[in-house]
Design a protein around this motif. Sequence first.
Motif, short mmCIF file in Angstrom:
data_model
loop_
_atom_site.label_atom_id
_atom_site.label_comp_id
_atom_site.label_asym_id
_atom_site.label_seq_id
_atom_site.Cartn_x
_atom_site.Cartn_y
_atom_site.Cartn_z
N ILE A 163 50.35 -46.28 19.63
CA ILE A 163 50.02 -46.01 18.36
C ILE A 163 50.11 -44.17 18.15
O ILE A 163 49.83 -43.69 19.33
CB ILE A 163 48.37 -46.29 18.23
N LYS A 164 50.53 -44.03 17.01
CA LYS A 164 50.67 -42.60 16.76
C LYS A 164 49.59 -41.80 16.75
O LYS A 164 48.62 -42.06 16.04
CB LYS A 164 51.47 -42.43 15.27
N ASN A 165 49.64 -40.83 17.92
CA ASN A 165 48.06 -39.81 17.99
C ASN A 165 47.19 -40.78 18.34
O ASN A 165 46.16 -40.38 18.14
CB ASN A 165 47.93 -39.05 16.66
N GLY A 166 47.44 -41.91 19.03
CA GLY A 166 46.31 -42.60 19.35
C GLY A 166 46.79 -43.19 20.98
O GLY A 166 47.61 -42.61 21.64
N PRO A 167 45.89 -44.37 21.25
CA PRO A 167 46.13 -45.01 22.41
C PRO A 167 47.81 -45.25 22.67
O PRO A 167 48.33 -45.82 21.87
CB PRO A 167 45.37 -46.29 22.42
N GLY A 168 48.15 -45.54 24.01
CA GLY A 168 49.33 -46.28 24.26
C GLY A 168 50.02 -45.30 25.53
O GLY A 168 49.61 -44.20 25.69
N PRO A 169 51.18 -45.84 25.90
CA PRO A 169 51.85 -47.14 25.42
C PRO A 169 50.94 -48.40 26.31
O PRO A 169 50.34 -47.82 27.43
CB PRO A 169 53.14 -46.94 26.07
N PHE A 170 50.99 -49.43 25.64
CA PHE A 170 50.28 -50.68 26.07
C PHE A 170 50.90 -51.92 26.09
O PHE A 170 51.58 -51.86 24.84
CB PHE A 170 48.78 -50.79 25.86
N PRO A 171 50.83 -52.78 26.80
CA PRO A 171 51.63 -54.18 26.44
C PRO A 171 50.63 -54.88 25.20
O PRO A 171 49.64 -54.89 25.11
CB PRO A 171 51.40 -54.91 27.62
N CYS A 172 51.78 -55.31 24.44
CA CYS A 172 51.24 -56.27 23.27
C CYS A 172 51.74 -57.52 23.27
O CYS A 172 52.91 -57.70 23.42
CB CYS A 172 51.95 -55.39 22.12
N THR A 173 50.67 -58.68 23.15
CA THR A 173 51.11 -60.28 23.23
C THR A 173 51.55 -60.35 21.82
O THR A 173 50.58 -60.30 20.93
CB THR A 173 49.82 -60.85 23.63
N VAL A 174 52.78 -61.11 21.60
CA VAL A 174 53.12 -61.44 20.49
C VAL A 174 52.56 -62.76 20.16
O VAL A 174 52.51 -63.78 20.86
CB VAL A 174 54.68 -61.95 20.67
N LEU A 175 52.40 -62.95 18.63
CA LEU A 175 51.63 -64.19 18.46
C LEU A 175 52.74 -64.73 17.37
O LEU A 175 53.30 -64.03 16.48
CB LEU A 175 50.62 -63.74 17.11
N GLY A 176 53.11 -66.05 17.57
CA GLY A 176 53.96 -66.93 16.92
C GLY A 176 55.50 -66.37 16.85
O GLY A 176 56.00 -65.98 17.53
N THR A 177 56.13 -66.59 15.63
CA THR A 177 57.45 -66.44 15.46
C THR A 177 57.75 -65.09 14.53
O THR A 177 56.79 -64.40 13.99
CB THR A 177 58.15 -67.49 14.77
N ILE A 178 58.93 -64.64 14.50
CA ILE A 178 59.23 -63.41 13.79
C ILE A 178 59.69 -63.78 12.44
O ILE A 178 59.99 -62.82 11.54
CB ILE A 178 60.26 -62.35 14.36
N ALA A 179 60.13 -65.19 12.40
CA ALA A 179 60.77 -65.65 11.17
C ALA A 179 59.96 -65.35 10.03
O ALA A 179 58.59 -65.12 10.07
CB ALA A 179 61.05 -67.19 11.23
N ALA A 180 60.49 -64.96 8.49
CA ALA A 180 59.97 -64.92 7.36
C ALA A 180 59.09 -66.29 7.09
O ALA A 180 59.83 -67.39 7.33
CB ALA A 180 60.80 -64.76 6.26
N LEU A 181 58.10 -66.05 6.56
CA LEU A 181 57.07 -67.47 6.09
C LEU A 181 57.35 -67.84 4.59
O LEU A 181 56.94 -66.67 3.88
CB LEU A 181 56.01 -67.27 6.87
N PRO A 182 57.11 -69.13 4.13
CA PRO A 182 56.74 -69.09 2.87
C PRO A 182 55.29 -69.06 2.69
O PRO A 182 54.51 -69.29 3.68
CB PRO A 182 57.34 -70.45 2.80
N GLN A 183 54.97 -69.35 1.38
CA GLN A 183 53.72 -69.42 1.20
C GLN A 183 52.76 -70.71 1.63
O GLN A 183 53.41 -71.76 1.46
CB GLN A 183 53.13 -69.32 -0.35
N GLY A 184 51.78 -70.85 2.30
CA GLY A 184 51.17 -71.96 2.93
C GLY A 184 50.32 -72.64 1.92
O GLY A 184 50.20 -72.14 0.92
N THR A 185 50.15 -73.99 2.12
CA THR A 185 49.27 -74.78 1.33
C THR A 185 48.38 -75.50 2.28
O THR A 185 48.42 -75.75 3.44
CB THR A 185 50.22 -75.99 0.61
N ILE A 186 47.19 -75.70 1.57
CA ILE A 186 46.07 -76.41 2.24
C ILE A 186 45.51 -77.43 1.11
O ILE A 186 45.05 -77.09 0.26
CB ILE A 186 44.64 -75.57 2.64
N PRO A 187 46.16 -78.80 1.34
CA PRO A 187 45.51 -79.81 0.49
C PRO A 187 44.21 -80.16 0.28
O PRO A 187 43.46 -79.93 1.44
CB PRO A 187 46.56 -80.96 0.85
N GLU A 188 43.76 -80.39 -0.98
CA GLU A 188 42.25 -80.81 -1.12
C GLU A 188 42.08 -82.23 -0.52
O GLU A 188 42.92 -83.03 -0.45
CB GLU A 188 41.92 -80.52 -2.47
#
Length: 325
Positions: A163-188
């Motif tokens: 983090i610039k002018n802050g903590p680090g370096p530190f390991p960072c745990t990746v969540l999910g994929t790097i792929a671009a995502l379409p808009q999500g839907t939640i059906p009623e």
Amino acid sequence: MRKILLAPLCALVTVAVAACSPSGPDQTNPELAPRGTTMTKVKPTRQDLTTKLSISGKVEMNPTFGLVAPVAGQVRYFDVPAPNGTPTKPTRVATVWKDGTPNYVEIPAGATFGGRLVDDKATVTAGMPIASGRHVGYAIVGDIDGSQAYKISGALTDVTVQIKNGPGPFPCTVLGTIAALPQGTIPEKPPVTPDTKTPPAPQQPKTPEQPQQPSSSTGLRIVCTAPADVQMINGAGASIEVTTGKSAQALVVPVEAVAGQQGKGRVDVLSPDGSRKTTDVVLGLTDGKVVEVKSGLTGDEELAVPGPNLPEPQQGGDQSKPTGP
């Protein structure tokens, strides 16, 4: 008498100046060697090689990330209710069926369901984003350029953040994929039709549920979480470093000795008499100074530096074909 002596002296000075002055096309620049001249020679060496890629990012609250299909098959979604708090256990959101076998997709603990990214019963491929989640709290988010995507798609296990002018370096745990995502839907949920044959049972008043907001579309990006003891400030800039490759005791040569990149290349092997033999090699990792040679060399060769010159591409099609009737 004085005029007679000065005349030969002037002629001598004129000849000396002419002999020192550059003239004619035979002059060459002593600083530039002719093309193809071997300036030096090197031998391949072995060393541990690590390649890294730097990405600009920042601290964000509740970022969206995507989960992919573990296998190719048909996706079936579960009805995921809105949580009463931050989930402490993984939330199962979908199943991908292949050959009669279920393969479950779960949102990790500490994140909520964000939406469906494809239709229910759709046929999906392995690695395709099918659901989105929202991390609850701070995370590091870095936008990825399209040219970087394939370099880091399979290298998300070793990520470091400063983090610039802050903590680090530190390991960072990746969540999910790097792929671009379409808009999500939640059906009623479908309305419940009352049974007219039996009297309705008395119902207790229910607290109205907060409607779930589906996730928005995102571009190519990496989302990772910091250790719990790292202080985060929303919006703070950060540098993300992804280790894209490691090779122990790789056979390497200077990049100046190689022509080509991304898998295939050529080097000039020097014979004892000083002649060159252009040899095809298979290239691997590079850190910008040296490049890994995966095959094509034994390690005992002497290579010319600079390497071979690749032929210029022909203009206007194949010039070797005869023309005319």
